[in-house]
Motif scaffolding. Structure first.
Motif, PDB file in Angstrom:
ATOM      1  N   ASP A 175       0.853  -1.184   0.000  1.00  0.00           N
ATOM      2  CA  ASP A 175       0.000   0.000   0.000  1.00  0.00           C
ATOM      3  C   ASP A 175       0.893   1.240   0.000  1.00  0.00           C
ATOM      4  N   GLN A 263      -3.008  -3.957  -3.618  1.00  0.00           N
ATOM      5  CA  GLN A 263      -2.135  -3.231  -2.710  1.00  0.00           C
ATOM      6  C   GLN A 263      -2.874  -2.769  -1.458  1.00  0.00           C
ATOM      7  N   SER A 264      -3.899  -3.482  -1.061  1.00  0.00           N
ATOM      8  CA  SER A 264      -4.666  -3.072   0.124  1.00  0.00           C
ATOM      9  C   SER A 264      -3.990  -3.607   1.389  1.00  0.00           C
TER      10      SER A 264
END
Length: 264
Positions: A175, A263-264
């Motif tokens: 992230d 990309q969390s």
């Protein structure tokens, strides 16, 4: 803006084309006349790079320092010399080749000891064998700025631009908004190792190649003739891995691209 691999590639190319021989240096544009005169006819001992900075080391201790900025570029041609086209800040003519520099942010002559002052403001360069990644890690680990911003900070790591920043974070499913303090040592080591490998490919091939073979299909690259990217300049397009639309936002005055799912 050219990223670090471009400058290292130029340094190697200039070393091959002009190194260890006298170089005729001029300024057709007229904005670098004094600097050109200071090194004209001298032997180019070597060409080196640190991050986005290029250094031409001439005998006598004078150094031409170049930062290409957003619009700077070198063009090369075999002898005999061609008439200058456009605003040529610096022209180099060697024994077999010539090169023209246009549009740099910096083109200046400095003394050899002044290089240390420039380098002191920069972080480690992944393409240099003497790079110490622990310096970058300490700066990241102490900062609450987003990792996406820290990677673009040349005082943290020298040579990363927007493409490598966005693509590296995607490849590691990181992230970009995570504060530097949350990045673990193992995560940083993996990022650094991958970055070194990717930038070496960039030097060797003259372009940024980041997409794995199993994902290198489907939607075209963001510009004709460029390799595919995962997220860079693909806002609104489906992620190559999960099909979620790629997002973009401005982070510290630069456009950031990322996949909100991967990309969390």
């Amino acid at each position: 803006m050219p990223e670090g691999h471009t400058l290292h590639r130029l340094a190697r190319q200039h070393q091959r084309r002009f190194g260890r021989a006298p170089v005729i240096v001029s300024s057709p544009q007229g904005r670098f006349v004094d600097g050109a005169t200071a090194v004209n006819g001298r032997v180019l001992k070597k060409a080196t790079a640190w991050g986005k900075h290029l250094f031409h080391h001439y005998d006598g201790g004078r150094v031409v320092h170049v930062h290409l900025g957003l619009y700077g570029s070198f063009t090369e041609w075999p002898l005999p010399p061609l008439l200058p086209v456009g605003q040529v800040r610096m022209r180099m003519v060697g024994t077999e080749y010539g090169a023209d520099l246009r549009g740099p942010t910096v083109c200046e002559v400095i003394d050899e000891p002044e290089i240390a002052d420039i380098v002191a403001r920069l972080g480690p360069d992944p393409l240099r064998p003497d790079a110490d990644p622990s310096l970058a890690w300490r700066r990241i680990n102490k900062s609450r700025r987003p990792i996406g911003a820290l990677l673009m900070d040349q005082s943290v790591i020298a040579g990363i631009g927007n493409v490598y920043r966005s693509e590296l974070l995607f490849r590691h499913r990181t992230d970009p908004f995570r504060p530097g303090t949350s990045v673990t040592a193992n995560e940083f080591d993996a990022l650094w190792t991958d970055l070194v490998a990717l930038m070496k490919v960039g030097v060797r091939r003259g372009k940024i190649v980041v997409v794995l073979p199993e994902h290198d299909h489907g939607a075209p690259s963001y510009r004709e003739g460029r390799p595919r990217t995962y997220v860079y300049r693909r806002a609104g397009d489906p992620c190559r891995v999960c099909s979620t639309p790629v997002r973009t936002v401005e982070m510290e005055a630069r456009n950031l691209f990322w996949c909100p799912n991967c990309q969390s």
